[in-house]
Enzyme design. Structure first.
Site, short mmCIF file in Angstrom:
data_model
loop_
_atom_site.label_atom_id
_atom_site.label_comp_id
_atom_site.label_asym_id
_atom_site.label_seq_id
_atom_site.Cartn_x
_atom_site.Cartn_y
_atom_site.Cartn_z
N ALA A 117 0.80 -1.12 10.04
CA ALA A 117 -0.18 -0.04 9.97
C ALA A 117 -1.46 -0.56 9.33
CB ALA A 117 0.40 1.12 9.17
N ASN A 118 -2.40 0.33 9.07
CA ASN A 118 -3.61 -0.05 8.33
C ASN A 118 -4.03 1.12 7.45
OD1 ASN A 118 -5.67 1.65 9.77
ND2 ASN A 118 -4.88 0.47 11.50
N ARG A 119 -5.07 0.93 6.65
CA ARG A 119 -5.42 1.89 5.60
C ARG A 119 -6.29 3.05 6.06
NH1 ARG A 119 -3.49 -0.11 1.00
NH2 ARG A 119 -3.33 -2.38 0.83
N ALA A 136 -8.78 3.55 13.89
CA ALA A 136 -8.56 2.16 13.49
C ALA A 136 -7.34 1.67 14.26
CB ALA A 136 -8.34 2.07 11.98
#
Ligand code: C5P
Length: 221
Positions: free
Chosen positions: A29-31, A95
């Site tokens: 995942a990402n932030r 994102a």
């Protein structure tokens, strides 16, 4: 729907991170919190647009008044975007993971007794923004991308504008010390063929309202 300068316009917004599975219980995942994407969708609705909101697993709930399509992976997002078109404008605030694990594993990867470490092989995800920006017939009149960068923000964003083929890039500095990713504020530069427009640091809601107003103006000319 509210009456406003975007009445009668259909706008697609992508938002949030994507989750790319490693195995049935793990993912990459990402932030991204989805805050900026949600705020943009809300601002577009406030100006009268009909908004389709394609969102990955975000921290922030989708705004009222949009048609929400929930996805997990980049490939699901690509499919949902294709389904949502045609649109008068498209804003790609998600994102999206650039890579996914190459081989889908259907059972949980186990530790082995010998301590052999797993090695993940990656493959590239579809670039949804680039595909829509370069689609030819049926392309939204205005295609807006984002560029989250940690260095040489404007130079990288300028290159991205050309490479992706979109009309505008909203560039922001996501170095951890800025507190922008996951925070309530943003400081952006909007790049287009006409030049670069740097906005002072302001709330993500204020960025969204300013961007929505600029979109309304672009679609009306
Ligand atoms: O190449 P990069 O990920 O930095 O590009 C960011 C922009 O492209 C964002 O607008 C993002 O939503 C979009 N994007 C996309 N599909 C991808 C990767 C990025 O739509 N696979």
């Amino acid at each position: 729907l509210a009456a406003g300068p975007l009445s009668g316009q259909h706008i697609l917004v992508t938002s949030g991170p994507t989750h790319e599975p490693i195995d049935p219980v793990r993912y990459i995942a990402n932030r991204s919190s989805g805050a900026q994407g949600s705020a943009i969708a809300r601002a577009l609705v406030a100006l009268g647009a009909r908004v389709t909101f394609v969102t990955g697993p975000a921290q922030v709930p989708p705004p009222d008044g949009v048609q929400v399509v929930r996805v997990q992976t980049a490939r699901q997002m690509q499919e949902a975007v294709t389904q949502a078109l045609p649109a008068d404008a498209a804003v790609f605030a998600a994102a999206v993971a650039d890579w996914r694990v190459a081989r889908e594993v259907t059972s949980k990867i186990k530790k082995d007794a010998a301590g052999t470490l797993p090695v993940l092989e990656f493959t590239e995800n579809p670039d949804i923004l680039a595909e829509v920006a370069q689609m030819g017939a049926g392309r939204p009149a205005l295609v807006v991308g984002f560029a989250a960068e940690t260095d040489d923000v404007v130079a990288h964003a300028r290159a991205k504008l050309a490479r992706k083929g979109c009309d505008w890039i909203v560039a922001n500095d996501v170095r951890p010390e800025t507190g922008i990713m996951g925070g309530d504020e943003n400081a952006v530069t909007v790049l287009s063929a006409e030049g670069a427009d740097s906005w002072p640091r302001m709330s993500k809601d204020a960025v969204a309202r300013k961007l929505a107003a600029r979109i309304a103006q672009a679609l009306s000319t």
